[in-house]
Scaffold this active site. Structure first.
Site, PDB file in Angstrom:
ATOM      1  N   SER A  85      -4.665 -10.135   4.798  1.00 23.20           N
ATOM      2  CA  SER A  85      -3.468  -9.617   5.429  1.00 23.20           C
ATOM      3  C   SER A  85      -2.651 -10.799   5.939  1.00 23.20           C
ATOM      4  O   SER A  85      -3.231 -11.740   6.474  1.00 23.20           O
ATOM      5  CB  SER A  85      -3.918  -8.743   6.601  1.00 23.20           C
ATOM      6  N   THR A 187      -8.544  -5.975   4.771  1.00 21.34           N
ATOM      7  CA  THR A 187      -7.316  -5.308   5.214  1.00 21.34           C
ATOM      8  C   THR A 187      -7.400  -5.077   6.714  1.00 21.34           C
ATOM      9  O   THR A 187      -8.493  -4.896   7.248  1.00 21.34           O
ATOM     10  CB  THR A 187      -7.210  -3.955   4.476  1.00 21.34           C
ATOM     11  N   THR A 205      -2.019  -5.383   4.408  1.00 24.34           N
ATOM     12  CA  THR A 205      -3.015  -5.854   3.439  1.00 24.34           C
ATOM     13  C   THR A 205      -2.417  -6.761   2.362  1.00 24.34           C
ATOM     14  O   THR A 205      -1.211  -6.697   2.085  1.00 24.34           O
ATOM     15  CB  THR A 205      -3.677  -4.634   2.738  1.00 24.34           C
ATOM     16  N   ARG A 215       0.956  -4.354  -8.537  1.00 24.09           N
ATOM     17  CA  ARG A 215       0.087  -3.253  -8.088  1.00 24.09           C
ATOM     18  C   ARG A 215       0.332  -2.978  -6.598  1.00 24.09           C
ATOM     19  O   ARG A 215       0.386  -3.882  -5.782  1.00 24.09           O
ATOM     20  CB  ARG A 215      -1.383  -3.631  -8.318  1.00 24.09           C
ATOM     21  N   THR A 238      -9.103   1.688   4.796  1.00 19.44           N
ATOM     22  CA  THR A 238      -9.383   0.448   4.091  1.00 19.44           C
ATOM     23  C   THR A 238     -10.435   0.705   3.030  1.00 19.44           C
ATOM     24  O   THR A 238     -11.400   1.430   3.276  1.00 19.44           O
ATOM     25  CB  THR A 238      -9.854  -0.670   5.049  1.00 19.44           C
ATOM     26  N   GLY A 239     -10.223   0.140   1.866  1.00 16.47           N
ATOM     27  CA  GLY A 239     -11.141   0.373   0.758  1.00 16.47           C
ATOM     28  C   GLY A 239     -10.359   0.265  -0.529  1.00 16.47           C
ATOM     29  O   GLY A 239      -9.196  -0.174  -0.508  1.00 16.47           O
TER      30      GLY A 239
END
Ligand code: ASP
Length: 332
Positions: A85, A187, A205, A215, A238-239
Protein backbone atom coordinates in the site's frame (compact mmCIF):
# COMPACT_ATOMS: atom_id res chain seq x y z
CA UNK A 1 -45.92 28.11 23.81
CA UNK A 2 -46.51 24.53 24.82
CA UNK A 3 -45.00 23.48 21.50
CA UNK A 4 -41.94 25.64 22.05
CA UNK A 5 -41.47 24.08 25.49
CA UNK A 6 -41.57 20.61 23.96
CA UNK A 7 -39.05 21.60 21.30
CA UNK A 8 -36.80 23.04 23.99
CA UNK A 9 -37.02 19.91 26.11
CA UNK A 10 -36.20 17.79 23.07
CA UNK A 11 -33.28 20.03 22.09
CA UNK A 12 -31.89 19.95 25.61
CA UNK A 13 -32.21 16.19 25.86
CA UNK A 14 -30.48 15.71 22.48
CA UNK A 15 -27.68 18.10 23.45
CA UNK A 16 -27.32 16.43 26.83
CA UNK A 17 -26.91 13.00 25.29
CA UNK A 18 -23.50 11.69 26.21
CA UNK A 19 -21.22 10.88 23.28
CA UNK A 20 -21.19 7.22 22.28
CA UNK A 21 -18.90 5.36 24.62
CA UNK A 22 -18.56 2.43 22.28
CA UNK A 23 -16.45 4.31 19.74
CA UNK A 24 -13.44 2.55 18.38
CA UNK A 25 -11.68 1.29 15.32
CA UNK A 26 -10.04 -1.72 13.73
CA UNK A 27 -7.28 -1.70 11.13
CA UNK A 28 -5.72 -4.49 9.12
CA UNK A 29 -2.35 -4.91 7.48
CA UNK A 30 -3.36 -7.67 5.10
CA UNK A 31 -4.34 -11.32 5.18
CA UNK A 32 -1.86 -13.99 4.12
CA UNK A 33 0.97 -16.12 5.34
CA UNK A 34 3.38 -14.37 7.67
CA UNK A 35 5.50 -17.47 8.36
CA UNK A 36 8.30 -16.34 6.07
CA UNK A 37 8.65 -13.08 7.99
CA UNK A 38 11.22 -12.72 10.74
CA UNK A 39 10.18 -11.70 14.23
CA UNK A 40 11.84 -8.37 13.54
CA UNK A 41 9.79 -7.78 10.38
CA UNK A 42 6.59 -8.66 12.21
CA UNK A 43 7.63 -6.31 15.01
CA UNK A 44 8.13 -3.50 12.49
CA UNK A 45 4.67 -4.04 11.05
CA UNK A 46 3.19 -4.15 14.55
CA UNK A 47 4.88 -0.85 15.40
CA UNK A 48 3.61 0.78 12.21
CA UNK A 49 0.08 -0.45 12.92
CA UNK A 50 0.32 0.85 16.48
CA UNK A 51 1.26 4.30 15.15
CA UNK A 52 -1.52 4.13 12.58
CA UNK A 53 -4.24 3.29 15.07
CA UNK A 54 -2.91 5.85 17.54
CA UNK A 55 -3.35 8.49 14.85
CA UNK A 56 -6.96 7.39 14.37
CA UNK A 57 -7.66 7.13 18.09
CA UNK A 58 -6.42 10.69 18.74
CA UNK A 59 -9.05 11.93 16.29
CA UNK A 60 -11.83 9.82 17.75
CA UNK A 61 -11.02 10.70 21.34
CA UNK A 62 -11.44 14.41 20.71
CA UNK A 63 -14.78 13.75 19.04
CA UNK A 64 -13.50 13.78 15.45
CA UNK A 65 -15.17 12.06 12.50
CA UNK A 66 -14.81 8.39 11.59
CA UNK A 67 -13.78 9.38 8.03
CA UNK A 68 -10.85 11.41 9.37
CA UNK A 69 -9.73 8.51 11.54
CA UNK A 70 -9.89 6.10 8.58
CA UNK A 71 -7.79 8.39 6.41
CA UNK A 72 -5.25 9.22 9.14
CA UNK A 73 -4.60 5.58 10.04
CA UNK A 74 -4.31 4.42 6.43
CA UNK A 75 -1.93 7.26 5.54
CA UNK A 76 0.48 6.17 8.26
CA UNK A 77 0.52 2.64 6.84
CA UNK A 78 0.86 3.89 3.25
CA UNK A 79 3.85 6.02 4.27
CA UNK A 80 5.60 3.27 6.23
CA UNK A 81 6.70 1.31 3.15
CA UNK A 82 5.98 -1.88 5.09
CA UNK A 83 2.67 -2.84 3.53
CA UNK A 84 1.30 -3.53 0.07
CA UNK A 85 0.00 0.00 0.00
CA UNK A 86 1.42 3.44 -0.81
CA UNK A 87 5.19 3.44 -0.58
CA UNK A 88 5.47 -0.36 -0.16
CA UNK A 89 2.99 -1.33 -2.89
CA UNK A 90 3.55 -4.52 -4.92
CA UNK A 91 4.62 -4.17 -8.53
CA UNK A 92 2.75 -5.26 -11.62
CA UNK A 93 4.29 -7.65 -14.15
CA UNK A 94 5.93 -4.56 -15.68
CA UNK A 95 7.73 -3.74 -12.44
CA UNK A 96 5.81 -0.62 -11.45
CA UNK A 97 3.21 -0.19 -8.73
CA UNK A 98 -0.42 0.42 -9.63
CA UNK A 99 -2.50 1.27 -6.61
CA UNK A 100 -6.18 1.20 -5.70
CA UNK A 101 -7.96 2.78 -2.72
CA UNK A 102 -11.44 3.61 -1.48
CA UNK A 103 -13.15 5.41 1.37
CA UNK A 104 -16.82 5.44 2.35
CA UNK A 105 -18.95 7.44 4.76
CA UNK A 106 -21.56 5.29 6.48
CA UNK A 107 -23.69 8.29 7.42
CA UNK A 108 -24.27 9.67 3.92
CA UNK A 109 -23.17 6.72 1.74
CA UNK A 110 -20.78 9.12 0.02
CA UNK A 111 -17.87 7.17 -1.41
CA UNK A 112 -14.72 7.85 -3.39
CA UNK A 113 -12.13 5.60 -4.94
CA UNK A 114 -9.17 5.53 -7.29
CA UNK A 115 -7.69 2.67 -9.26
CA UNK A 116 -4.50 1.99 -11.22
CA UNK A 117 -2.72 5.12 -10.04
CA UNK A 118 1.06 5.03 -10.37
CA UNK A 119 2.34 8.34 -9.02
CA UNK A 120 0.27 9.00 -5.91
CA UNK A 121 1.96 8.67 -2.52
CA UNK A 122 -1.35 8.51 -0.60
CA UNK A 123 -4.10 6.96 -2.71
CA UNK A 124 -6.49 7.02 0.27
CA UNK A 125 -6.31 10.83 0.30
CA UNK A 126 -7.00 11.01 -3.41
CA UNK A 127 -9.98 8.67 -2.93
CA UNK A 128 -11.31 11.06 -0.33
CA UNK A 129 -10.92 14.01 -2.70
CA UNK A 130 -12.83 12.09 -5.39
CA UNK A 131 -15.61 11.65 -2.83
CA UNK A 132 -15.63 15.26 -1.69
CA UNK A 133 -14.69 17.24 -4.78
CA UNK A 134 -16.19 15.39 -7.75
CA UNK A 135 -19.67 14.13 -8.66
CA UNK A 136 -18.13 10.67 -9.27
CA UNK A 137 -17.28 7.66 -7.17
CA UNK A 138 -14.33 6.09 -9.02
CA UNK A 139 -11.53 7.66 -11.06
CA UNK A 140 -8.80 5.56 -12.68
CA UNK A 141 -5.30 5.93 -14.09
CA UNK A 142 -4.30 9.08 -15.93
CA UNK A 143 -7.64 10.80 -15.27
CA UNK A 144 -7.28 10.23 -11.53
CA UNK A 145 -3.74 11.63 -11.62
CA UNK A 146 -4.82 14.69 -13.61
CA UNK A 147 -7.48 15.29 -10.99
CA UNK A 148 -4.82 14.89 -8.26
CA UNK A 149 -2.71 17.60 -9.92
CA UNK A 150 -5.70 19.91 -10.10
CA UNK A 151 -6.05 19.48 -6.33
CA UNK A 152 -2.44 20.44 -5.68
CA UNK A 153 -1.19 16.88 -5.08
CA UNK A 154 2.37 16.40 -6.23
CA UNK A 155 2.87 13.35 -8.46
CA UNK A 156 5.80 11.24 -7.25
CA UNK A 157 8.26 9.33 -9.44
CA UNK A 158 8.20 5.51 -9.54
CA UNK A 159 11.40 5.57 -7.47
CA UNK A 160 9.36 6.78 -4.53
CA UNK A 161 7.88 3.28 -4.40
CA UNK A 162 11.19 1.45 -4.61
CA UNK A 163 11.88 -0.80 -1.64
CA UNK A 164 14.48 -3.54 -1.68
CA UNK A 165 11.91 -5.97 -0.33
CA UNK A 166 9.43 -5.39 -3.15
CA UNK A 167 12.12 -5.38 -5.81
CA UNK A 168 13.40 -8.77 -4.57
CA UNK A 169 9.88 -10.13 -4.43
CA UNK A 170 9.29 -8.96 -7.96
CA UNK A 171 12.52 -10.55 -9.24
CA UNK A 172 11.70 -13.84 -7.53
CA UNK A 173 8.17 -13.88 -8.86
CA UNK A 174 9.45 -13.17 -12.34
CA UNK A 175 11.94 -16.00 -12.13
CA UNK A 176 9.26 -18.48 -11.12
CA UNK A 177 8.26 -20.09 -14.42
CA UNK A 178 4.62 -20.07 -13.49
CA UNK A 179 3.53 -17.57 -10.94
CA UNK A 180 0.52 -18.72 -8.97
CA UNK A 181 -1.28 -16.79 -6.31
CA UNK A 182 0.95 -15.08 -3.77
CA UNK A 183 0.35 -16.25 -0.22
CA UNK A 184 1.43 -12.94 1.25
CA UNK A 185 -0.74 -9.88 1.36
CA UNK A 186 -0.18 -6.48 2.86
CA UNK A 187 -3.19 -4.45 1.86
CA UNK A 188 -4.26 -2.02 4.56
CA UNK A 189 -7.72 -1.03 5.72
CA UNK A 190 -9.68 0.59 8.53
CA UNK A 191 -13.21 0.52 9.91
CA UNK A 192 -14.28 3.12 12.44
CA UNK A 193 -17.21 4.05 14.70
CA UNK A 194 -16.94 7.61 16.01
CA UNK A 195 -18.49 9.23 19.07
CA UNK A 196 -21.38 10.58 17.03
CA UNK A 197 -22.24 6.99 16.08
CA UNK A 198 -21.08 7.23 12.46
CA UNK A 199 -19.34 4.40 10.65
CA UNK A 200 -16.68 4.71 7.94
CA UNK A 201 -14.42 2.33 6.05
CA UNK A 202 -11.33 2.59 3.86
CA UNK A 203 -8.89 0.32 2.05
CA UNK A 204 -5.63 0.96 0.20
CA UNK A 205 -3.57 -1.54 -1.79
CA UNK A 206 -0.99 -2.20 -4.45
CA UNK A 207 -3.07 -5.24 -5.43
CA UNK A 208 -1.65 -8.71 -5.95
CA UNK A 209 1.95 -9.68 -6.78
CA UNK A 210 2.69 -9.73 -10.53
CA UNK A 211 -0.79 -8.63 -11.48
CA UNK A 212 -1.39 -7.63 -15.07
CA UNK A 213 -1.03 -3.92 -15.77
CA UNK A 214 -4.54 -2.46 -15.67
CA UNK A 215 -5.86 -5.08 -13.26
CA UNK A 216 -8.13 -3.57 -10.62
CA UNK A 217 -8.94 -5.46 -7.43
CA UNK A 218 -11.76 -5.35 -4.94
CA UNK A 219 -10.42 -2.59 -2.68
CA UNK A 220 -11.68 0.39 -4.75
CA UNK A 221 -14.92 -1.33 -5.72
CA UNK A 222 -17.57 -0.09 -3.34
CA UNK A 223 -19.37 -3.12 -1.90
CA UNK A 224 -16.62 -5.60 -2.81
CA UNK A 225 -13.59 -4.68 -0.70
CA UNK A 226 -14.89 -1.56 1.02
CA UNK A 227 -18.33 -0.60 2.35
CA UNK A 228 -19.89 1.45 5.14
CA UNK A 229 -23.51 2.12 5.98
CA UNK A 230 -24.83 3.35 9.33
CA UNK A 231 -27.84 1.07 8.83
CA UNK A 232 -25.67 -2.04 8.95
CA UNK A 233 -21.89 -2.03 9.25
CA UNK A 234 -18.47 -1.00 7.93
CA UNK A 235 -16.17 -3.51 6.23
CA UNK A 236 -12.67 -3.54 4.72
CA UNK A 237 -11.49 -6.71 3.01
CA UNK A 238 -8.14 -8.20 2.13
CA UNK A 239 -7.34 -11.25 0.05
CA UNK A 240 -7.47 -12.27 -3.58
CA UNK A 241 -9.72 -9.51 -4.82
CA UNK A 242 -11.33 -11.40 -7.67
CA UNK A 243 -13.29 -13.49 -5.12
CA UNK A 244 -14.30 -10.39 -3.20
CA UNK A 245 -15.64 -8.82 -6.37
CA UNK A 246 -17.57 -11.88 -7.52
CA UNK A 247 -19.11 -12.23 -4.08
CA UNK A 248 -19.50 -8.51 -3.33
CA UNK A 249 -18.17 -9.50 0.05
CA UNK A 250 -18.34 -6.24 1.98
CA UNK A 251 -21.85 -5.43 0.91
CA UNK A 252 -23.01 -9.02 1.40
CA UNK A 253 -21.88 -8.97 5.04
CA UNK A 254 -23.66 -5.66 5.65
CA UNK A 255 -26.81 -6.84 3.84
CA UNK A 256 -26.99 -9.92 6.07
CA UNK A 257 -26.76 -7.68 9.14
CA UNK A 258 -29.37 -5.30 7.79
CA UNK A 259 -31.95 -7.64 6.32
CA UNK A 260 -31.42 -10.95 8.10
CA UNK A 261 -30.66 -9.28 11.42
CA UNK A 262 -27.85 -11.71 12.13
CA UNK A 263 -25.10 -10.58 14.48
CA UNK A 264 -22.11 -8.98 12.74
CA UNK A 265 -19.76 -11.74 13.74
CA UNK A 266 -21.97 -14.43 12.26
CA UNK A 267 -22.49 -12.52 9.02
CA UNK A 268 -18.75 -11.97 8.56
CA UNK A 269 -17.95 -15.57 9.48
CA UNK A 270 -20.55 -17.02 7.13
CA UNK A 271 -19.14 -15.10 4.20
CA UNK A 272 -15.41 -15.44 4.89
CA UNK A 273 -15.23 -18.87 6.51
CA UNK A 274 -17.96 -20.62 4.49
CA UNK A 275 -18.75 -18.99 1.17
CA UNK A 276 -15.21 -17.86 0.33
CA UNK A 277 -13.65 -21.08 1.63
CA UNK A 278 -15.98 -23.14 -0.57
CA UNK A 279 -14.66 -21.22 -3.56
CA UNK A 280 -11.03 -21.33 -2.37
CA UNK A 281 -11.14 -17.56 -2.04
CA UNK A 282 -8.38 -16.65 0.39
CA UNK A 283 -8.55 -13.62 2.65
CA UNK A 284 -10.25 -11.93 5.56
CA UNK A 285 -12.21 -8.86 6.60
CA UNK A 286 -12.44 -6.39 9.44
CA UNK A 287 -15.96 -5.27 10.27
CA UNK A 288 -17.65 -3.04 12.81
CA UNK A 289 -21.28 -2.15 13.53
CA UNK A 290 -22.96 0.78 15.28
CA UNK A 291 -23.09 -1.05 18.57
CA UNK A 292 -19.31 -1.28 18.47
CA UNK A 293 -19.28 -5.01 17.73
CA UNK A 294 -16.19 -6.11 15.85
CA UNK A 295 -15.52 -9.13 13.61
CA UNK A 296 -12.14 -10.05 12.10
CA UNK A 297 -12.44 -13.47 10.44
CA UNK A 298 -9.74 -14.71 8.05
CA UNK A 299 -9.32 -18.02 6.25
CA UNK A 300 -5.60 -17.52 5.52
CA UNK A 301 -2.72 -18.46 7.81
CA UNK A 302 -2.74 -14.96 9.24
CA UNK A 303 -4.18 -11.44 9.08
CA UNK A 304 -2.61 -8.67 11.12
CA UNK A 305 -5.13 -6.47 12.90
CA UNK A 306 -5.15 -3.79 15.56
CA UNK A 307 -8.25 -2.84 17.52
CA UNK A 308 -8.86 0.06 19.88
CA UNK A 309 -11.91 1.09 21.86
CA UNK A 310 -12.83 3.99 24.10
CA UNK A 311 -10.72 2.54 26.92
CA UNK A 312 -7.58 3.38 24.92
CA UNK A 313 -6.02 -0.08 24.83
CA UNK A 314 -4.73 -1.25 21.46
CA UNK A 315 -4.77 -5.00 20.83
CA UNK A 316 -2.68 -6.37 17.98
CA UNK A 317 -3.20 -9.90 16.73
CA UNK A 318 -3.29 -12.28 13.81
CA UNK A 319 0.18 -12.68 12.28
CA UNK A 320 -0.69 -16.31 12.71
CA UNK A 321 -3.63 -18.12 14.26
CA UNK A 322 -1.84 -19.03 17.49
CA UNK A 323 -0.08 -15.66 17.92
CA UNK A 324 -0.61 -14.27 21.40
CA UNK A 325 -2.28 -10.84 21.22
CA UNK A 326 -0.03 -7.92 22.14
CA UNK A 327 -1.37 -4.74 23.73
CA UNK A 328 -0.16 -1.14 23.57
CA UNK A 329 -1.49 2.19 24.85
CA UNK A 330 -3.45 4.27 22.37
CA UNK A 331 -1.96 7.46 23.66
CA UNK A 332 1.75 8.09 23.40
N1 ASP B 1 -7.54 -7.45 -2.12
C1 ASP B 1 -6.35 -6.92 -2.74
C2 ASP B 1 -6.53 -7.01 -4.23
O1 ASP B 1 -6.93 -8.04 -4.73
C3 ASP B 1 -5.11 -7.63 -2.35
C4 ASP B 1 -4.93 -7.95 -0.90
O2 ASP B 1 -5.79 -7.70 -0.07
O3 ASP B 1 -3.88 -8.46 -0.57
O4 ASP B 1 -6.16 -6.11 -4.93
Amino acid sequence: MKKLGLVLILAVSVAAQPPARNFGMVIHGGAGNYDSMTAEQIGQRRDAMTKAIQAGYAILKRGGASLDAVEAAIRVMEDSGLFDSGRGAYYTKDGVPEMDAAIMDGRTLAAGSVASVQHIANPIHLARLVMEKTPHVLLVGAGAEEFAKSQGIELVSPYYFYTEREWNRFQKAKEAAEKKKSSEHGTVGAVVLDQAGNLAAGTSTGGTVMKMPGRVGDSPIIGAGTYANNLSCAVSGTGTGEFYMRNVVASDICARVRYLHVPLEQAADDVVMKELVEQHGDGGVIAMDRQGNVATPFNTAGMMTATVRADGVITLRGWNKSAKPVTAPAEK
